[in-house]
Design an enzyme around this catalytic site. Structure first.
Site, PDB file in Angstrom:
ATOM      1  N   TYR A   2      41.959  54.570  47.562  1.00 29.25           N
ATOM      2  CA  TYR A   2      42.667  53.161  46.861  1.00 29.25           C
ATOM      3  C   TYR A   2      43.210  52.189  47.945  1.00 29.25           C
ATOM      4  O   TYR A   2      43.448  51.109  47.373  1.00 29.25           O
ATOM      5  CB  TYR A   2      43.770  53.885  45.689  1.00 29.25           C
ATOM      6  CG  TYR A   2      44.776  52.729  45.270  1.00 29.25           C
ATOM      7  CD1 TYR A   2      43.960  52.482  43.882  1.00 29.25           C
ATOM      8  CD2 TYR A   2      45.596  52.128  45.560  1.00 29.25           C
ATOM      9  CE1 TYR A   2      45.083  51.208  43.212  1.00 29.25           C
ATOM     10  CE2 TYR A   2      46.128  51.415  44.398  1.00 29.25           C
ATOM     11  CZ  TYR A   2      45.326  51.047  43.499  1.00 29.25           C
ATOM     12  OH  TYR A   2      46.309  49.785  42.857  1.00 29.25           O
ATOM     13  N   HIS A  30      41.728  48.431  47.957  1.00 25.33           N
ATOM     14  CA  HIS A  30      42.293  47.357  48.198  1.00 25.33           C
ATOM     15  C   HIS A  30      42.991  46.325  49.440  1.00 25.33           C
ATOM     16  O   HIS A  30      43.141  45.132  49.578  1.00 25.33           O
ATOM     17  CB  HIS A  30      43.824  47.550  47.942  1.00 25.33           C
ATOM     18  CG  HIS A  30      43.967  47.296  46.147  1.00 25.33           C
ATOM     19  ND1 HIS A  30      43.114  48.738  45.317  1.00 25.33           N
ATOM     20  CD2 HIS A  30      44.177  46.857  45.121  1.00 25.33           C
ATOM     21  CE1 HIS A  30      44.019  48.917  44.074  1.00 25.33           C
ATOM     22  NE2 HIS A  30      44.194  47.344  44.089  1.00 25.33           N
ATOM     23  N   TYR A  61      51.338  38.017  43.983  1.00 22.56           N
ATOM     24  CA  TYR A  61      50.870  39.111  43.296  1.00 22.56           C
ATOM     25  C   TYR A  61      50.960  40.291  44.668  1.00 22.56           C
ATOM     26  O   TYR A  61      50.221  40.245  45.771  1.00 22.56           O
ATOM     27  CB  TYR A  61      49.640  39.452  42.387  1.00 22.56           C
ATOM     28  CG  TYR A  61      49.001  40.959  42.032  1.00 22.56           C
ATOM     29  CD1 TYR A  61      50.432  41.356  41.157  1.00 22.56           C
ATOM     30  CD2 TYR A  61      48.510  41.125  41.554  1.00 22.56           C
ATOM     31  CE1 TYR A  61      49.229  42.607  40.195  1.00 22.56           C
ATOM     32  CE2 TYR A  61      47.178  41.876  40.514  1.00 22.56           C
ATOM     33  CZ  TYR A  61      48.330  42.841  40.900  1.00 22.56           C
ATOM     34  OH  TYR A  61      47.296  44.170  39.481  1.00 22.56           O
ATOM     35  N   TRP A 112      36.357  45.403  37.585  1.00 21.39           N
ATOM     36  CA  TRP A 112      37.115  46.533  38.466  1.00 21.39           C
ATOM     37  C   TRP A 112      37.858  47.156  37.745  1.00 21.39           C
ATOM     38  O   TRP A 112      37.908  48.505  38.330  1.00 21.39           O
ATOM     39  CB  TRP A 112      37.657  45.515  38.718  1.00 21.39           C
ATOM     40  CG  TRP A 112      39.053  45.739  39.764  1.00 21.39           C
ATOM     41  CD1 TRP A 112      40.416  46.198  39.532  1.00 21.39           C
ATOM     42  CD2 TRP A 112      39.244  45.513  41.481  1.00 21.39           C
ATOM     43  NE1 TRP A 112      41.248  45.719  40.514  1.00 21.39           N
ATOM     44  CE2 TRP A 112      40.582  46.297  41.443  1.00 21.39           C
ATOM     45  CE3 TRP A 112      37.956  45.230  42.288  1.00 21.39           C
ATOM     46  CZ2 TRP A 112      40.511  46.243  43.212  1.00 21.39           C
ATOM     47  CZ3 TRP A 112      38.239  45.749  43.556  1.00 21.39           C
ATOM     48  CH2 TRP A 112      39.495  46.581  43.944  1.00 21.39           C
TER      49      TRP A 112
END
Length: 106
Positions: free
Chosen positions: A18, A22, A41, A76
Site C-alpha cells: 500500500y 502511494h 489531501y 484506481w
C-alpha cells in the site's frame, strides 16, 4: 473551505505494498483529484493498518461526485479495494468512515 477527515483499515499483510502504491500514484489520478477539488489531501497510515485521510475542498459532495464521474477513479478504486478490510462490497472511496470535526485552531 471544508476540512474532511476519514478512516479506513488497510490489511496488515498489504501495508508495505500500500505504501509503495502511494509513493507512485498515477499522474492521471493526481490530476483528477486536483481538477475535482481535492486540495491539501494527505493519507496517514498507522502500523496496525489504520488509515486516516484528510483533505480540504469547497464542497465535498461535489468533489466526490467529480471523482465518481472519472474513469481513472474507477480503475484506481478497483486496484485499491483488495488492500482494505471491511468494505462490505463498497469501493474504498464509498466506505470511508467520516469523522466529525469537534475543534479547529484557526
Amino acid at each position: 473551505m471544508q476540512r474532511v477527515c476519514f478512516l479506513l483499515k488497510v490489511r496488515a499483510d498489504r501495508l508495505d505494498e500500500y505504501r509503495e502504491r502511494h509513493a507512485a500514484v498515477w499522474p492521471e489520478m493526481l490530476d483528477a483529484l486536483s481538477a475535482t477539488g481535492w486540495h491539501n489531501y494527505s493519507l496517514f497510515l498507522r502500523e496496525d493498518g489504520l488509515l486516516v485521510g484528510y483533505l480540504e475542498t469547497e464542497d465535498f459532495a461535489a468533489a466526490q461526485a467529480g471523482m465518481e464521474a472519472t474513469d481513472i477513479n474507477s480503475r484506481w478504486q478497483a486496484e485499491m479495494a483488495p488492500f482494505f478490510e471491511s468494505l462490505d462490497g463498497a469501493r474504498p472511496d464509498e466506505a470511508m468512515k467520516h469523522l466529525t470535526e469537534v475543534f479547529h485552531l484557526a
